[in-house]
Design a protein around this motif. Sequence first.
Motif, mmCIF file in Angstrom:
data_model
loop_
_atom_site.group_PDB
_atom_site.id
_atom_site.type_symbol
_atom_site.label_atom_id
_atom_site.label_comp_id
_atom_site.label_asym_id
_atom_site.label_seq_id
_atom_site.Cartn_x
_atom_site.Cartn_y
_atom_site.Cartn_z
ATOM 1 N N VAL A 116 103.651 116.532 12.825
ATOM 2 C CA VAL A 116 103.701 116.648 11.363
ATOM 3 C C VAL A 116 102.561 115.839 10.750
ATOM 4 O O VAL A 116 101.855 116.314 9.855
ATOM 5 C CB VAL A 116 105.073 116.208 10.812
ATOM 6 C CG1 VAL A 116 105.041 116.050 9.296
ATOM 7 C CG2 VAL A 116 106.149 117.220 11.217
ATOM 8 N N LEU A 117 102.344 114.623 11.239
ATOM 9 C CA LEU A 117 101.266 113.782 10.717
ATOM 10 C C LEU A 117 99.910 114.448 10.934
ATOM 11 O O LEU A 117 99.075 114.477 10.027
ATOM 12 C CB LEU A 117 101.299 112.406 11.368
ATOM 13 C CG LEU A 117 100.304 111.386 10.839
ATOM 14 C CD1 LEU A 117 100.525 111.126 9.346
ATOM 15 C CD2 LEU A 117 100.397 110.088 11.631
ATOM 16 N N GLU A 118 99.689 115.004 12.106
ATOM 17 C CA GLU A 118 98.430 115.702 12.383
ATOM 18 C C GLU A 118 98.238 116.881 11.426
ATOM 19 O O GLU A 118 97.146 117.101 10.911
ATOM 20 C CB GLU A 118 98.412 116.186 13.829
ATOM 21 C CG GLU A 118 97.109 116.850 14.225
ATOM 22 C CD GLU A 118 97.073 117.251 15.689
ATOM 23 O OE1 GLU A 118 96.339 118.202 16.007
ATOM 24 O OE2 GLU A 118 97.762 116.627 16.515
ATOM 25 N N ASP A 119 99.305 117.616 11.177
ATOM 26 C CA ASP A 119 99.209 118.745 10.249
ATOM 27 C C ASP A 119 98.879 118.268 8.840
ATOM 28 O O ASP A 119 98.050 118.877 8.152
ATOM 29 C CB ASP A 119 100.520 119.543 10.240
ATOM 30 C CG ASP A 119 100.402 120.792 9.397
ATOM 31 O OD1 ASP A 119 99.811 121.778 9.885
ATOM 32 O OD2 ASP A 119 100.849 120.764 8.232
ATOM 33 N N VAL A 120 99.494 117.172 8.413
ATOM 34 C CA VAL A 120 99.239 116.631 7.065
ATOM 35 C C VAL A 120 97.787 116.171 6.948
ATOM 36 O O VAL A 120 97.148 116.364 5.913
ATOM 37 C CB VAL A 120 100.223 115.483 6.747
ATOM 38 C CG1 VAL A 120 99.828 114.737 5.489
ATOM 39 C CG2 VAL A 120 101.638 116.035 6.622
#
Length: 136
Positions: free
Chosen positions: A36-40
């Motif tokens: 999720v952090l990578e996507d954000v």
Amino acid sequence: MDGGRLHRLGKRLIELSSQATGEDSDLALTPGEAAVLEDVIKHPASSISEIHQRTGFVQSHVSVSVSRLKARGLVEAVTDPSDGRRTRVRIADAALQAITRRAARRIDQVLGRTIDDPAQARRATELLEELADLLL
């Protein structure tokens, strides 16, 4: 090189990357939180629904991950001014600076510990630089 060897090499490179960029004081993230952090990072100001669609995680999992990341100060979540029902998520400035510092760490020491011969370790670094230039 066959696909199986390439896969093993990729996994080993990820291990070495983690050794080079990780520190004992770094926050431990679950694989879902990391995704999720990578996507954000790649898609600033995304909605929970957009993150859900890109990651393939169920929306409730994305919401929980965003809440945990927000509690750790890694992301900021704000109500979308054009649609009060939607939350927009972006990486927190301090988190982005920390990630940038980690990413800039050199791999020389890790390869030096992995490959006993200093000349071979330097050669491996050169080959990885060349490979990155070709593939990235």
